[in-house]
Design a protein around this motif. Structure first.
Motif, mmCIF file in Angstrom:
data_model
loop_
_atom_site.group_PDB
_atom_site.id
_atom_site.type_symbol
_atom_site.label_atom_id
_atom_site.label_comp_id
_atom_site.label_asym_id
_atom_site.label_seq_id
_atom_site.Cartn_x
_atom_site.Cartn_y
_atom_site.Cartn_z
ATOM 1 N N VAL A 162 36.483 6.650 34.067
ATOM 2 C CA VAL A 162 36.090 5.842 35.329
ATOM 3 C C VAL A 162 37.014 5.940 36.347
ATOM 4 N N ARG A 163 36.677 6.030 37.539
ATOM 5 C CA ARG A 163 37.708 6.630 38.581
ATOM 6 C C ARG A 163 37.355 5.167 39.722
ATOM 7 N N GLU A 164 38.251 5.081 40.575
ATOM 8 C CA GLU A 164 38.232 4.261 41.896
ATOM 9 C C GLU A 164 37.955 5.225 43.020
ATOM 10 N N LEU A 217 31.812 7.311 37.144
ATOM 11 C CA LEU A 217 32.059 7.838 35.993
ATOM 12 C C LEU A 217 32.203 9.342 36.455
ATOM 13 N N ASP A 218 33.621 9.754 36.306
ATOM 14 C CA ASP A 218 33.833 11.221 36.751
ATOM 15 C C ASP A 218 33.282 12.228 35.552
ATOM 16 N N THR A 219 32.129 12.759 35.834
ATOM 17 C CA THR A 219 31.474 13.739 34.922
ATOM 18 C C THR A 219 31.819 15.058 35.201
ATOM 19 N N SER A 220 32.623 15.444 36.077
ATOM 20 C CA SER A 220 32.917 16.674 36.573
ATOM 21 C C SER A 220 33.681 17.346 35.253
ATOM 22 N N SER A 235 38.303 15.830 38.380
ATOM 23 C CA SER A 235 39.136 15.595 39.383
ATOM 24 C C SER A 235 38.296 15.115 40.321
ATOM 25 N N ARG A 236 37.161 14.487 40.225
ATOM 26 C CA ARG A 236 36.404 14.106 41.109
ATOM 27 C C ARG A 236 37.154 12.926 41.784
#
Length: 188
Positions: A143-145, A156-159, A163-164
């Motif tokens: 989980v990113r901001e 949610l960064d699913t890359s 690094s999204r």
């Protein structure tokens, strides 16, 4: 003109957090400013068919929805920082998660649709359940901001590399790239 809400965070509970734009900043804007707005959000982002009619909830249900949203934020923020989540927020989410979620119904054409006697309450139950699972799963570390200076939405960064940077490449990412390009190419 119908209301349009942001989605694409990777989880419904994170999309729901986006209904308070610019959280913690001076320009914070409440998107769930009326029961009609809550019904529109559920109609747009809930699991119901596009032609489903979502009844407009009461003011009390609107307050409950905002309380669920703030508890989702508090519990996920605590989990992300490794601290204990506030007991009142855990209790509220546990109670909301115990309500009936949307009911899957398989049609004759093998299309899956969802229904609920209380569409708004069912979606709030789904949001609470999802937040509880996310707070305790390995996905929490992804989980990113959003890096957009005027955003702050969580996603949610699913890359694959993890690094999204932006909640959406079409909005925040594009704006950032335009700003960078203008800075590099502006006359001195």
């Amino acid at each position: 003109m119908p209301l349009t809400f942001r989605s694409g965070s990777g989880r419904l509970c994170l999309d729901f957090l986006r209904t308070l734009r610019l959280r913690g900043q001076d320009g914070a804007a409440e998107e769930l400013d009326s029961p009609e707005a809550l019904a529109a959000w559920v109609a747009q982002l809930g699991p119901y068919p596009d032609d489903a009619v979502v009844p407009v909830p009461s003011d009390a249900v609107l307050r409950q929805a905002r309380d669920v949203r703030e508890s989702v934020h508090a519990v996920l923020a605590a989990a992300r920082s490794g601290s204990d989540s506030p007991e009142a927020d855990r209790a509220l989410l546990n109670k909301a998660a115990g309500e009936a979620p949307p009911i899957p119904v398989l049609g004759q054409d093998l299309a899956l649709a969802y229904t609920a006697p209380d569409p708004v309450g069912a979606v709030l139950a789904q949001i609470a359940r999802e937040a509880l699972v996310l707070a305790t799963s390995s996905e929490l570390s992804r989980v990113r901001e959003c890096a957009g200076p005027q955003c702050g939405a969580w996603f949610l960064d699913t890359s694959r590399p993890g690094s999204r940077r932006w909640c959406s490449m079409d909005t925040c990412g594009n704006q950032s790239k335009k700003t960078t390009w203008r800075t590099k190419h502006s006359p001195a």
